[in-house]
Design a protein around this motif. Structure first.
Motif, PDB file in Angstrom:
ATOM      1  N   LEU A 117     -20.924  60.855 -32.554  1.00  0.00           N
ATOM      2  CA  LEU A 117     -20.607  62.219 -32.981  1.00  0.00           C
ATOM      3  C   LEU A 117     -20.104  63.062 -31.813  1.00  0.00           C
ATOM      4  O   LEU A 117     -20.549  62.899 -30.680  1.00  0.00           O
ATOM      5  CB  LEU A 117     -21.864  62.890 -33.571  1.00  0.00           C
ATOM      6  N   ILE A 118     -19.171  63.936 -32.106  1.00  0.00           N
ATOM      7  CA  ILE A 118     -18.627  64.802 -31.066  1.00  0.00           C
ATOM      8  C   ILE A 118     -19.549  66.009 -30.900  1.00  0.00           C
ATOM      9  O   ILE A 118     -19.878  66.697 -31.871  1.00  0.00           O
ATOM     10  CB  ILE A 118     -17.209  65.271 -31.440  1.00  0.00           C
ATOM     11  N   LYS A 119     -19.966  66.229 -29.665  1.00  0.00           N
ATOM     12  CA  LYS A 119     -20.788  67.411 -29.392  1.00  0.00           C
ATOM     13  C   LYS A 119     -19.859  68.622 -29.291  1.00  0.00           C
ATOM     14  O   LYS A 119     -18.805  68.530 -28.651  1.00  0.00           O
ATOM     15  CB  LYS A 119     -21.547  67.244 -28.071  1.00  0.00           C
ATOM     16  N   PRO A 120     -20.253  69.738 -29.891  1.00  0.00           N
ATOM     17  CA  PRO A 120     -19.386  70.923 -29.821  1.00  0.00           C
ATOM     18  C   PRO A 120     -19.129  71.352 -28.377  1.00  0.00           C
ATOM     19  O   PRO A 120     -18.018  71.766 -28.033  1.00  0.00           O
ATOM     20  CB  PRO A 120     -20.171  71.988 -30.599  1.00  0.00           C
ATOM     21  N   GLN A 121     -20.174  71.207 -27.532  1.00  0.00           N
ATOM     22  CA  GLN A 121     -20.007  71.552 -26.116  1.00  0.00           C
ATOM     23  C   GLN A 121     -18.907  70.700 -25.487  1.00  0.00           C
ATOM     24  O   GLN A 121     -18.089  71.206 -24.706  1.00  0.00           O
ATOM     25  CB  GLN A 121     -21.312  71.302 -25.329  1.00  0.00           C
ATOM     26  N   ALA A 122     -18.893  69.404 -25.857  1.00  0.00           N
ATOM     27  CA  ALA A 122     -17.916  68.488 -25.272  1.00  0.00           C
ATOM     28  C   ALA A 122     -16.501  68.867 -25.702  1.00  0.00           C
ATOM     29  O   ALA A 122     -15.554  68.752 -24.920  1.00  0.00           O
ATOM     30  CB  ALA A 122     -18.232  67.057 -25.698  1.00  0.00           C
ATOM     31  N   ALA A 123     -16.359  69.326 -26.943  1.00  0.00           N
ATOM     32  CA  ALA A 123     -15.036  69.726 -27.432  1.00  0.00           C
ATOM     33  C   ALA A 123     -14.514  70.910 -26.621  1.00  0.00           C
ATOM     34  O   ALA A 123     -13.350  70.952 -26.228  1.00  0.00           O
ATOM     35  CB  ALA A 123     -15.112  70.073 -28.909  1.00  0.00           C
ATOM     36  N   VAL A 124     -15.405  71.881 -26.348  1.00  0.00           N
ATOM     37  CA  VAL A 124     -14.988  73.058 -25.573  1.00  0.00           C
ATOM     38  C   VAL A 124     -14.671  72.651 -24.133  1.00  0.00           C
ATOM     39  O   VAL A 124     -13.659  73.068 -23.566  1.00  0.00           O
ATOM     40  CB  VAL A 124     -16.076  74.153 -25.621  1.00  0.00           C
ATOM     41  N   GLU A 125     -15.510  71.791 -23.574  1.00  0.00           N
ATOM     42  CA  GLU A 125     -15.262  71.337 -22.199  1.00  0.00           C
ATOM     43  C   GLU A 125     -13.944  70.566 -22.102  1.00  0.00           C
ATOM     44  O   GLU A 125     -13.214  70.687 -21.123  1.00  0.00           O
ATOM     45  CB  GLU A 125     -16.421  70.455 -21.718  1.00  0.00           C
ATOM     46  N   MET A 126     -13.658  69.786 -23.131  1.00  0.00           N
ATOM     47  CA  MET A 126     -12.405  69.019 -23.136  1.00  0.00           C
ATOM     48  C   MET A 126     -11.211  69.977 -23.188  1.00  0.00           C
ATOM     49  O   MET A 126     -10.209  69.796 -22.494  1.00  0.00           O
ATOM     50  CB  MET A 126     -12.386  68.064 -24.337  1.00  0.00           C
ATOM     51  N   LEU A 127     -11.342  71.010 -24.004  1.00  0.00           N
ATOM     52  CA  LEU A 127     -10.261  72.000 -24.079  1.00  0.00           C
ATOM     53  C   LEU A 127     -10.062  72.663 -22.712  1.00  0.00           C
ATOM     54  O   LEU A 127      -8.936  72.874 -22.263  1.00  0.00           O
ATOM     55  CB  LEU A 127     -10.581  73.065 -25.139  1.00  0.00           C
TER      56      LEU A 127
END
Lengths: 164, 572
Positions: B371-381
């Motif tokens: 599962l994608i962590k929301p924190q990881a999505a923001v960090e990736m952005l």
């Protein structure tokens, strides 16, 4: 604590509702309010009697002053000042004894009878709120009060400086 | 002198005021103005799909540029639909002028078709409002509206215009005033010199100082000044949500955001500080936790342009009323003359303590599983945009994740509804930013709840060719509501589950945009990269995130600043 705030506001449509709205919006008390134009017809003066602790009163004054239409705000109770209120009171005076009693009471309180009918008087009284309350208490002991109205306080600072 | 009708005067006044962009929706009461917009020219108008979005767009435009946002709507429902937008701007002190049509004067009070008392209904959420009775008053009133909206503590101003006042058949002499003065409105800009001296004295006596800044720094364009002050005195800096980007996010002195979801080191530093220099903040309840236990050792020096913000919730030892930039510059000048300096040894110890708190790495999270962590999505952005994008957010968990995991180095790049917390704000605000800066990368970080509150603006985005990126952190829940229900209501998810969610990628495509769905962790980087490579079309990136994630740290209700949950199981 009770405070009397004197507020100079632009004599513009809506200015009054902004001031009144502020009190309800922020949960401040209004015990009485009067408003009318001043010697400068573009400016009105409101006198508001309110209550709260010193912190609340400070916030009220700041919030009032923040309103764009408000020119000056000051607390009359902070220094020497004159305050007056007017009361009109309709009294049933059916017997001659009651009429005598009203007349006597009005004289003592330096009021005046401004309307007379066979069984009722309208009395006008000017003074501090406390004086009006005393008159009301005194007259109620002997007569029936049919209805009454009070103007709310108006006041001016006794300082030689103008609030402008 | 030009002869213009009321409607033409409205448009010409806006042109002469320097307005280039307005947002709105036509209707019966403002058709004369729309006609004048068409015939006079000079102003770009964006036709939205719902008036609330017009206000948020103007708001985003205003926050990104610092200019006054301008909105034009018709009477009745057009006017009432703006209320949430106006209240949003009011709570965050955003300069804005909203022009609403009104039914003709002779019908006012008759419950006429599309009549609504706009002045009355907006009164608690505007800085000021004007009802124009005479056409001749239009230019001066518009000048006053812009003056009030943009000076002092900025805010929205409403102008209500009855239809007859705009009658195109009657012409008047027109000239636009150069300036206006108002005897009852004179905001204090310069701080009191004596108070500033006192403030510095307290600050220089500090052994454990914190510089606590908010949106007032951005309103006053005081970012450079505050950086100079912080660096000169080596002060630890913490910001409110609204203060994010007022001080570089990657600066070593920046502790990060404080408050309910503030970082551990920021909240700890506040709690143990002996002097708090607060500039352009209002000690909002989301930043203080329990006032009774608030920062027990701190002397508060409070600088704000709005006297009502000072000693409203937290008593200030030294109040300074004034514009943040003026006051800070004055502080810097006085510091140059000042003989005394900060106790450097004490400051070294204070920083040691802060580094110890920092070493806790409170933002660390477990990034395992499919599962994608929301924190990881923001960090990736953050990684893929090099932290340089303009980011508008909606309200909820994704908003806090953005505040915590995407540091902003440039001012006015983080745009969010702080005070009112308006879901549905982010997308239209992002469109407003894109209009202001068409060459810049603009991203709306949102959630599956928020995006649906103004999703109709996908149509506006197509019409005006606004190729932003929408990053939807889709957890199939109203995430922040769910988090509270998990933590406070024993996991009873009452009405926080979003059943029957649409396929967002397909919705975007139906509107003529690009839609991308990301479901697996391994897809996150390549797919997001691909999405970012498309610069000529709006891209809707729907990311399926782990619904079990909570935002941490989270202050414990009723506690002091230093009482926090750091994860589901660990607390201070």
């Amino acid at each position: 604590m009770r405070y009397i705030l004197s507020i100079l506001i632009e004599n513009e449509p809506g200015a009054l509702s902004r001031v009144i709205g502020l009190f309800s919006q922020r949960g401040f008390n209004i015990e009485s309010v009067t408003v009318a134009p001043t010697e400068d017809p573009t400016m009105s003066r409101m006198t508001i009697r309110t209550s709260g602790d010193a912190h609340v009163i400070e916030q009220i004054q700041k919030q009032l002053h923040k309103l764009v239409d408000v020119y000056r705000v000051y607390d009359l109770t902070e220094g020497p000042h004159v305050e007056r209120e007017i009361m009109l009171i309709k009294i049933a005076a059916k017997s001659s004894q009651a009429r005598e009693e009203v007349k006597r009471c009005v004289d003592i309180f330096r009021g005046s009878i401004v309307d007379v009918k066979a069984t009722q008087y309208i009395v006008q009284l000017v003074g501090t709120s406390e004086k009006l309350a005393s008159f009301l208490a005194a007259i109620r002991e002997t007569c029936d009060v049919i209805e009454m109205v009070r103007s709310g306080i108006v006041g001016l600072s006794r300082s030689d400086k103008t609030a402008k | 002198m030009a002869k213009l009708s009321g409607a033409e005067m409205v448009v010409q006044s806006l042109v002469d005021q320097g307005v280039k962009q307005i947002f709105g929706y036509p209707g019966g009461s403002v058709l004369d103005i729309y006609d004048a917009l068409h015939t006079l020219g000079g102003i770009e108008h964006v036709l939205v799909r719902h008036e609330q979005a017009a206000v948020h767009m103007a708001d985003g435009y205003a926050r990104a540029t610092g200019d006054v946002g301008v909105v034009l709507v018709t009477s009745g429902p057009g006017a009432t639909n703006t209320i949430t937008g106006i209240a949003t701007a009011y709570m965050d002190s955003i300069p804005m002028v909203v022009i609403s049509g009104q039914v003709p004067s002779h019908l006012i009070g008759n419950d006429a078709f599309q009549e609504c008392d706009m002045i009355g209904i907006t009164r608690p959420v505007v800085k000021h409002s004007f009802f124009i009775k005479r056409s001749e008053d239009i230019p001066e009133t518009i000048k006053k509206a812009f003056y009030i909206a943009s000076t002092g503590r900025p805010g929205p101003v409403v102008i209500d215009l009855p239809k007859d006042v705009m009658n195109p058949a009657v012409k008047y002499n027109y000239s636009y005033p150069q300036s206006v003065t108002m005897r009852s409105y004179n905001p204090t800009m310069q701080g009191h010199k004596g108070q500033i001296k006192k403030a510095l004295k307290v600050l220089l006596s500090a052994k454990k100082p914190v510089l606590y800044i908010g949106g007032g720094i951005i309103s006053a364009n005081a970012e450079a000044a505050v950086k100079m002050l912080a660096e000169k005195l080596n002060l630890p800096v913490t910001t409110t949500l609204m203060g994010i980007s007022a001080f570089p996010g990657t600066h070593k002195q920046n502790l990060g955001m404080l408050g309910m979801h503030g970082v551990y080191e920021a909240n700890m530093a506040m709690h143990y500080a002996d002097v708090i220099l607060a500039i352009g903040v209002r000690f909002d309840d989301r930043t203080t936790n329990n006032l009774v236990k608030y920062c027990p050792d701190a002397k508060i020096v409070h600088v704000d342009i709005d006297p009502t913000s000072i000693s409203k919730t937290v008593m200030a030892s030294v109040p300074v009323v004034g514009d943040a930039r003026f006051v800070i510059n004055s502080m810097l000048e006085q510091l140059d003359d000042e003989q005394s300096h900060l106790d450097l040894d004490a400051l070294v110890n204070w920083w040691k303590q802060i580094e110890h708190w920092r070493a806790k790495h409170c933002l660390a999270y477990s990034n395992e599983g499919e599962l994608i962590k929301p924190q990881a999505a923001v960090e990736m952005l953050y990684k893929l945009t090099k932290g340089e994008a303009y980011i508008a957010t909606d309200v909820g968990q994704h908003q806090m994740f953005t505040a915590l995991y995407y540091p902003f180095d440039k001012p006015r790049h983080f745009i969010t509804s702080g005070g009112l917390g308006t879901m549905g704000f982010g997308f239209p605000a992002a469109l407003g930013i894109k209009l202001a800066f068409p060459e810049q990368r603009v991203v709306c970080i949102t959630g599956d709840g928020s995006i649906q509150m103004n999703i109709q603006e996908l149509s506006t985005a197509l019409q005006y060719d606004l190729p932003i990126l929408i990053l939807n952190l889709n957890n199939r829940f109203l995430g922040m509501v769910k988090q509270w229900q998990d933590m406070i209501y024993a996991g009873r998810h009452s009405s926080s589950y979003m059943e029957s969610l649409p396929d967002f990628a397909k919705i975007a495509e139906a509107y003529g945009h690009v839609g991308i769905s990301i479901k697996k962790r391994s897809e996150l980087e390549p797919m997001l990269k691909k999405a970012l490579s498309i610069r000529d079309k709006l891209v809707f990136v729907d990311v399926m995130t782990d619904a079990t994630e909570h935002v941490y740290p989270m202050q414990i209700r009723g506690g002091a600043m230093n009482e926090m949950w750091l994860s589901k199981t660990e607390r201070t």
